[in-house]
Design an enzyme around this catalytic site. Structure first.
Site, PDB file in Angstrom:
ATOM      1  N   ALA A  80      44.312  39.836  38.688  1.00 52.53           N
ATOM      2  CA  ALA A  80      44.409  40.020  40.140  1.00 52.53           C
ATOM      3  C   ALA A  80      44.559  41.492  40.502  1.00 52.53           C
ATOM      4  CB  ALA A  80      45.600  39.232  40.682  1.00 52.53           C
ATOM      5  N   THR A  81      43.904  41.883  41.591  1.00 55.02           N
ATOM      6  CA  THR A  81      44.051  43.251  42.098  1.00 55.02           C
ATOM      7  C   THR A  81      43.833  43.233  43.609  1.00 55.02           C
ATOM      8  OG1 THR A  81      43.395  45.555  41.693  1.00 55.02           O
ATOM      9  CG2 THR A  81      41.633  43.945  41.875  1.00 55.02           C
ATOM     10  N   LYS A 167      43.788  51.107  40.746  1.00 58.92           N
ATOM     11  CA  LYS A 167      43.456  50.757  39.361  1.00 58.92           C
ATOM     12  C   LYS A 167      43.956  51.815  38.377  1.00 58.92           C
ATOM     13  CE  LYS A 167      41.643  47.537  38.368  1.00 58.92           C
ATOM     14  NZ  LYS A 167      42.182  46.161  38.155  1.00 58.92           N
TER      15      LYS A 167
END
Length: 334
Positions: A80-81, A167
């Protein structure tokens, strides 16, 4: 084996879950909304889902919710991001939310006692070979490269920059946690994946397919993402969705593994991509131009670290590009 996959309804996660279920594993998958059949329904219809899949509600912005899904698992895949920041929360931006959730998940892995490995789905947007002073690029793209976050880049916008920040910082923090005493016996692996292409049961697979094939469409935003990737990584690292999922499972099945791994098979410029389509599909009409300057960059990609551990990629660059073409054709042209 019991495993947890966060962000279960996404492109990579749903494909990974399908492979895990076919291998007979018990899968705990998290989704933000259990009642959203357009997303949770994809997972419920997977092979062996009725017996081996358990869905949990969990959101990056509510990281305490992941504890229930992780409990009893041996491996955690943190896929998940946050793609967009949720305003009105305790976090100032998506990077802070992503980092805090990752740290919370890592701590649950240690505290609950059963988890031996945390595998994070990272991205090559965190792996820029750009020199620290912004004067150009290094000779190689590999695991030693980190994206400098204090430079503006061509084709950028606030959404792209927020994603790169999220990220990059999240991956660094997880690797730092993995090297700390706090991690105990937990092994932390990060897989920095290139631009992922290939069709799956998930409708969002079309997004990455469109980016790969964008020079031959009117999708200007998708083309900007392709060019933005070139400006971050020097050229475009490509990898097939099947290889991405297999790489995750490979890292799960190792007796011991930790650290950062680049996951990509090809390193192409937009000119390389356009030339392939012009050669193999001459009926296509190019609508958005490649950049000759990028094609002349003398940067090599070194993705041998994962291969040296024994992983075998199934898809080369030509296969990925052809799959992207046929996927786009089936969805939009047939």
């Amino acid at each position: 084996m019991a495993v947890c996959v966060t962000g279960g309804s996404g492109y990579v996660a749903s494909s990974l879950i399908k492979k895990l279920l076919l291998k007979g594993h018990i899968v705990h998958a998290t989704v933000r909304n259990l009642d959203d059949e357009s997303k949770a329904g994809i997972l419920k219809r997977l092979p062996n889902a009725t017996t081996n899949l358990v869905l949990f509600k969990a959101d990056i912005y509510e990281p305490h919710q992941f504890e229930a899904a992780i409990r009893g698992c041996h491996i955690v895949f943190h896929v998940a991001t946050p793609l967009h920041h949720t305003h009105g929360t305790q976090y100032i931006n998506s990077t802070e939310a992503s980092v805090m959730a990752a740290k919370k998940i890592a701590k649950f892995c240690v505290e609950l006692g059963t988890v031996r490995r945390l595998i994070y789905t990272a991205s090559t947007v965190s792996m820029s070979p750009m020199k620290d002073d912004g004067s150009g690029f290094k000779d190689f793209l590999d695991e030693t490269c980190w994206t400098p976050l204090n430079f503006s880049r061509p084709f950028s916008n606030s959404t792209f920059e927020a994603y790169v920040d999220s990220k990059t910082v999240t991956e660094k923090e997880l690797l730092k946690f993995g090297e700390s005493e706090e991690s105990g016996n937990l092994e932390v692996v990060t897989l920095a994946c290139g631009l992922i292409a290939g069709n799956t049961v998930h409708p969002s697979s079309n997004a990455s397919t469109i980016i790969t094939f964008s020079q031959f469409t009117d999708e200007s935003e998708a083309f900007n993402i392709l060019r933005y990737l070139e400006e971050i990584d020097g050229k475009v690292p490509l990898v097939h969705i099947d290889d991405v999922c297999d790489a995750h499972i490979f890292c799960m099945e190792q007796s011991s593994i930790h650290g950062r791994f680049l996951c990509a098979t090809s390193f192409l410029s937009s000119s390389d991509i356009a030339n392939y389509y012009r050669l193999h599909h001459p009926q296509l009409r190019q609508k958005q131009g490649e950049c000759d300057e990028v094609a002349n960059r003398n940067i090599k990609m070194n993705s041998k670290k994962l291969i040296e551990r024994g992983f075998i990629y199934k898809y080369d660059g030509d296969m990925i590009l052809d799959d992207a073409f046929h996927g786009y054709k089936k969805q939009f042209l047939d």
